[in-house]
Design a protein around this motif. Structure first.
Motif, PDB file in Angstrom:
ATOM      1  N   LEU A  36       0.936  -1.200  -0.040  1.00 34.55           N
ATOM      2  CA  LEU A  36       0.035   0.065  -0.110  1.00 34.55           C
ATOM      3  C   LEU A  36       0.803   1.321  -0.089  1.00 34.55           C
ATOM      4  CD1 LEU A  36      -2.441  -0.966   2.366  1.00 34.55           C
ATOM      5  CD2 LEU A  36      -3.098  -1.136   0.270  1.00 34.55           C
ATOM      6  N   THR A  37       0.719   1.874  -1.132  1.00 36.94           N
ATOM      7  CA  THR A  37       0.992   3.509  -1.009  1.00 36.94           C
ATOM      8  C   THR A  37       0.579   4.163   0.048  1.00 36.94           C
ATOM      9  OG1 THR A  37       0.019   4.338  -2.807  1.00 36.94           O
ATOM     10  CG2 THR A  37       2.135   3.005  -3.435  1.00 36.94           C
ATOM     11  N   PRO A  38       1.053   5.422   0.360  1.00 35.57           N
ATOM     12  CA  PRO A  38       0.404   6.439   1.490  1.00 35.57           C
ATOM     13  C   PRO A  38      -0.813   6.816   0.543  1.00 35.57           C
ATOM     14  CG  PRO A  38       2.898   6.908   1.300  1.00 35.57           C
ATOM     15  CD  PRO A  38       2.455   5.713   0.313  1.00 35.57           C
ATOM     16  N   VAL A  39      -0.900   7.084  -0.437  1.00 36.39           N
ATOM     17  CA  VAL A  39      -2.060   7.590  -1.368  1.00 36.39           C
ATOM     18  C   VAL A  39      -3.226   6.590  -1.247  1.00 36.39           C
ATOM     19  CG1 VAL A  39      -3.150   8.423  -3.368  1.00 36.39           C
ATOM     20  CG2 VAL A  39      -0.839   9.158  -2.912  1.00 36.39           C
ATOM     21  N   LEU A  40      -2.536   5.309  -1.629  1.00 38.42           N
ATOM     22  CA  LEU A  40      -3.862   4.127  -1.884  1.00 38.42           C
ATOM     23  C   LEU A  40      -4.320   3.801  -0.308  1.00 38.42           C
ATOM     24  CD1 LEU A  40      -5.289   2.150  -3.163  1.00 38.42           C
ATOM     25  CD2 LEU A  40      -3.058   0.381  -3.079  1.00 38.42           C
ATOM     26  N   LEU A  41      -3.649   3.868   0.785  1.00 40.89           N
ATOM     27  CA  LEU A  41      -3.854   3.557   2.076  1.00 40.89           C
ATOM     28  C   LEU A  41      -4.766   4.644   2.375  1.00 40.89           C
ATOM     29  CD1 LEU A  41      -3.837   2.264   4.677  1.00 40.89           C
ATOM     30  CD2 LEU A  41      -2.098   3.548   5.235  1.00 40.89           C
ATOM     31  N   GLU A  42      -4.604   6.019   2.341  1.00 39.22           N
ATOM     32  CA  GLU A  42      -5.534   6.926   2.766  1.00 39.22           C
ATOM     33  C   GLU A  42      -6.801   6.969   1.837  1.00 39.22           C
ATOM     34  OE1 GLU A  42      -5.876  12.041   2.295  1.00 39.22           O
ATOM     35  OE2 GLU A  42      -4.031  10.993   2.482  1.00 39.22           O
ATOM     36  N   SER A  43      -6.713   6.516   0.525  1.00 40.00           N
ATOM     37  CA  SER A  43      -8.195   6.036  -0.103  1.00 40.00           C
ATOM     38  C   SER A  43      -8.890   5.079   0.515  1.00 40.00           C
ATOM     39  CB  SER A  43      -7.874   6.107  -1.485  1.00 40.00           C
ATOM     40  OG  SER A  43      -8.998   5.486  -2.250  1.00 40.00           O
ATOM     41  N   ILE A  44      -8.144   4.046   0.868  1.00 31.52           N
ATOM     42  CA  ILE A  44      -9.051   2.873   1.553  1.00 31.52           C
ATOM     43  C   ILE A  44      -9.550   3.161   2.772  1.00 31.52           C
ATOM     44  CG2 ILE A  44      -8.332   0.497   2.510  1.00 31.52           C
ATOM     45  CD1 ILE A  44      -6.465   0.097   0.482  1.00 31.52           C
ATOM     46  N   VAL A  45      -8.859   4.194   3.849  1.00 30.01           N
ATOM     47  CA  VAL A  45      -9.231   4.407   5.128  1.00 30.01           C
ATOM     48  C   VAL A  45     -10.421   5.482   4.886  1.00 30.01           C
ATOM     49  CG1 VAL A  45      -8.758   5.856   6.879  1.00 30.01           C
ATOM     50  CG2 VAL A  45      -7.109   4.222   6.277  1.00 30.01           C
ATOM     51  N   LEU A  46     -10.469   6.358   3.920  1.00 27.58           N
ATOM     52  CA  LEU A  46     -11.549   7.291   3.671  1.00 27.58           C
ATOM     53  C   LEU A  46     -12.569   6.339   3.098  1.00 27.58           C
ATOM     54  CD1 LEU A  46      -9.859  10.300   2.384  1.00 27.58           C
ATOM     55  CD2 LEU A  46     -10.691  10.084   4.727  1.00 27.58           C
ATOM     56  N   GLU A  47     -12.677   5.444   2.220  1.00 27.61           N
ATOM     57  CA  GLU A  47     -13.815   4.745   1.775  1.00 27.61           C
ATOM     58  C   GLU A  47     -14.154   3.966   2.920  1.00 27.61           C
ATOM     59  OE1 GLU A  47     -16.446   3.274  -0.802  1.00 27.61           O
ATOM     60  OE2 GLU A  47     -14.951   4.934  -1.116  1.00 27.61           O
ATOM     61  N   ASN A  48     -13.662   3.319   3.740  1.00 26.99           N
ATOM     62  CA  ASN A  48     -14.140   2.396   4.731  1.00 26.99           C
ATOM     63  C   ASN A  48     -14.523   2.738   6.054  1.00 26.99           C
ATOM     64  OD1 ASN A  48     -13.736  -0.664   3.654  1.00 26.99           O
ATOM     65  ND2 ASN A  48     -11.976   0.521   2.795  1.00 26.99           N
ATOM     66  N   LEU A  49     -13.986   4.065   6.503  1.00 26.74           N
ATOM     67  CA  LEU A  49     -14.303   4.739   7.697  1.00 26.74           C
ATOM     68  C   LEU A  49     -14.934   6.205   7.504  1.00 26.74           C
ATOM     69  CD1 LEU A  49     -10.868   3.796   9.554  1.00 26.74           C
ATOM     70  CD2 LEU A  49     -13.067   2.732   9.428  1.00 26.74           C
ATOM     71  N   THR A  50     -15.479   6.460   6.367  1.00 24.57           N
ATOM     72  CA  THR A  50     -16.508   7.706   6.493  1.00 24.57           C
ATOM     73  C   THR A  50     -17.743   7.289   5.713  1.00 24.57           C
ATOM     74  OG1 THR A  50     -15.732   8.306   4.125  1.00 24.57           O
ATOM     75  CG2 THR A  50     -14.486   9.161   6.224  1.00 24.57           C
ATOM     76  N   ILE A  51     -18.834   7.953   6.166  1.00 25.43           N
ATOM     77  CA  ILE A  51     -20.163   7.472   5.521  1.00 25.43           C
ATOM     78  C   ILE A  51     -20.316   7.721   4.087  1.00 25.43           C
ATOM     79  CG2 ILE A  51     -21.246   9.709   6.254  1.00 25.43           C
ATOM     80  CD1 ILE A  51     -23.726   8.159   7.108  1.00 25.43           C
ATOM     81  N   GLY A  52     -20.797   6.648   3.292  1.00 18.99           N
ATOM     82  CA  GLY A  52     -21.034   7.079   2.106  1.00 18.99           C
ATOM     83  C   GLY A  52     -22.402   6.562   1.438  1.00 18.99           C
ATOM     84  N   ASP A  53     -23.126   6.321   2.260  1.00 18.20           N
ATOM     85  CA  ASP A  53     -24.598   5.827   1.769  1.00 18.20           C
ATOM     86  C   ASP A  53     -25.303   7.252   1.624  1.00 18.20           C
ATOM     87  OD1 ASP A  53     -26.659   4.038   1.221  1.00 18.20           O
ATOM     88  OD2 ASP A  53     -27.694   4.734   3.261  1.00 18.20           O
ATOM     89  N   SER A  54     -26.116   7.037   0.471  1.00 19.06           N
ATOM     90  CA  SER A  54     -26.958   8.221   0.243  1.00 19.06           C
ATOM     91  C   SER A  54     -27.943   7.865  -0.935  1.00 19.06           C
ATOM     92  CB  SER A  54     -26.307   9.439  -0.227  1.00 19.06           C
ATOM     93  OG  SER A  54     -27.222  10.657  -0.116  1.00 19.06           O
ATOM     94  N   TYR A  55     -28.910   8.718  -1.288  1.00 20.19           N
ATOM     95  CA  TYR A  55     -29.939   8.195  -2.324  1.00 20.19           C
ATOM     96  C   TYR A  55     -30.670   9.543  -2.671  1.00 20.19           C
ATOM     97  CZ  TYR A  55     -32.970   7.849   1.950  1.00 20.19           C
ATOM     98  OH  TYR A  55     -33.460   7.913   3.153  1.00 20.19           O
ATOM     99  N   PHE A  56     -31.201   9.667  -3.675  1.00 20.36           N
ATOM    100  CA  PHE A  56     -31.894  10.888  -4.277  1.00 20.36           C
ATOM    101  C   PHE A  56     -33.197  11.411  -3.163  1.00 20.36           C
ATOM    102  CE2 PHE A  56     -29.293  10.079  -7.899  1.00 20.36           C
ATOM    103  CZ  PHE A  56     -28.962  11.096  -8.610  1.00 20.36           C
ATOM    104  N   PHE A  57     -33.206  12.664  -2.996  1.00 18.53           N
ATOM    105  CA  PHE A  57     -34.099  13.175  -2.252  1.00 18.53           C
ATOM    106  C   PHE A  57     -34.160  12.393  -0.763  1.00 18.53           C
ATOM    107  CE2 PHE A  57     -35.407  14.208  -6.514  1.00 18.53           C
ATOM    108  CZ  PHE A  57     -35.597  15.532  -6.585  1.00 18.53           C
TER     109      PHE A  57
END
Length: 376
Positions: A36-57
């Motif tokens: 894991l490069t620093p950039v890739l690790l940061e991407s994985i952390v933010l993808e897995n430890l921040t909320i991403g679920d959403s939907y229209f309206f």
């Protein structure tokens, strides 16, 4: 080593994450950590430890209020913080289009992958699941099984990868200010709430609106903003003393008068009581939320160990959705955390009656039985 790297990434972005979630992520990525490069690790952390679920309206009543506000002027500059994959931004663009007003909308998110998806503007059915067939046909073109936002709803929209708390923002104009800022389901994951609110206030015009997710409540917000509607709700307006919500102003002035001759301990208790009174007033913010949203909000507050906030929602929700065992399970768990043993016993009976095969309910029962014995 890996744990320290993850914690440093979270600290840099001002993000809170539960210990159990961090440990699970470490377990999953440890075998490949050397690659894991620093950039890739940061991407994985933010993808897995921040909320991403959403939907229209999402939170439909929010967009109904937005339609009312848009009538006030012909053009609007709007910012969506934590915009995820763009559903909120495009929902806002649709409302602006139907209201016949010009809107320039910017979306920002710390997750690069989600921003990339937002720029494409094509979604799985999950993102449009609450829309009618007529709405889907009106707002989307179906391309290779994806629901792609139609061109007329993509004008004057930009997406940016970044953190609003960073010192410099290359995507913002030097003196750019916004009429409306969305920050729904974001402050729940921010460490420095005071700093975030001050930053947001500085980005809003003097008569600007701040929009939270339904049911969210942060006492710090009331230092800079006042509810924009008489029913309180999720819309707040950048505050002058003249614009402050009448009932909240009354509560504040009442408690301020009491502070003059109090000790420090008494002042702390008084401030706590003031927060409770304002929280009661703001309870109306989640009255229009559907079941799925209520459950998610309760789970978010539980993850923060904000038990009283979670309890305010789940208690009302159990009255409205009396046959949902998950609500009763959460109500039992929260009452146990708040040491309200007798109410927890009654809630547990409802949860077991509605679903006696859920292992977690039985685990809660064992914990409640143990707590009852200790109390005796």
């Amino acid at each position: 080593m890996l744990k320290n790297q993850i914690e440093e990434i979270l600290k840099r972005h001002g993000i809170k994450a539960q210990k159990i979630h961090i440990e699970r992520l470490i377990k999953n990525i440890e075998p490949i950590s050397e690659a894991l490069t620093p950039v890739l690790l940061e991407s994985i952390v933010l993808e897995n430890l921040t909320i991403g679920d959403s939907y229209f309206f999402r939170d439909i009543q929010t967009f109904e209020k937005l339609r009312k506000i848009l009538k006030e002027r012909p053009s609007w500059n709007i910012l969506s913080i934590g915009c995820s994959r763009g559903e909120e931004v495009y929902s806002t663009a649709i409302v602006c289009n139907e209201a016949g007003v010009e809107c320039s909308i910017k979306g920002i998110d710390v997750n690069f992958q989600r921003i990339s998806q937002a720029k494409v503007g094509c979604y799985n059915f999950w993102s449009v699941r609450f829309l009618s067939k007529k709405q889907i046909e009106k707002y989307f073109d179906v391309v290779d099984g994806k629901y792609c936002v139609k061109k007329q709803y993509r004008h004057n929209i930009e997406f940016f990868h970044g953190n609003i708390l960073d010192a410099g923002h290359s995507f913002l104009g030097k003196h750019e200010r916004f009429d409306i800022i969305f920050i729904r389901r974001v402050l729940l994951y921010i460490e420095r709430i005071d700093e975030a609110i001050q930053k947001i206030s500085s980005l809003l015009k003097d008569d600007g609106f701040l929009i939270f997710g339904a049911g969210e409540y942060f006492p710090e917000v009331l230092e800079h903003f006042s509810p924009a509607f008489n029913d309180v709700g999720t819309f707040y307006k950048k505050m002058s003393k003249q614009s402050e919500h009448t009932e909240i102003k009354t509560i504040k002035s009442t408690f301020l008068g009491r502070h003059k001759n109090l000790t420090e301990i008494e002042k702390l208790e008084s401030e706590k009581q003031q927060e409770i009174e304002i929280a009661k007033l703001l309870k109306k913010t989640f009255e229009g939320i559907e079941l799925e949203e209520r459950i998610k909000l309760v789970e978010e507050y539980l993850s923060k160990k904000a038990f009283q906030k979670a309890y305010d929602i789940v208690k009302e929700s159990c009255k409205k959705y009396q046959t949902n065992y998950l609500l009763w399970k959460y109500k039992t768990l929260i009452e146990l955390e708040l040491n309200d043993i007798e109410d927890a016993k009654q809630s547990l009976q409802c949860a077991l009656f509605l679903n006696s095969v859920d292992d977690e309910i039985w685990q809660i029962k064992h914990a409640l039985d143990f707590r009852t014995k200790l109390k005796k």
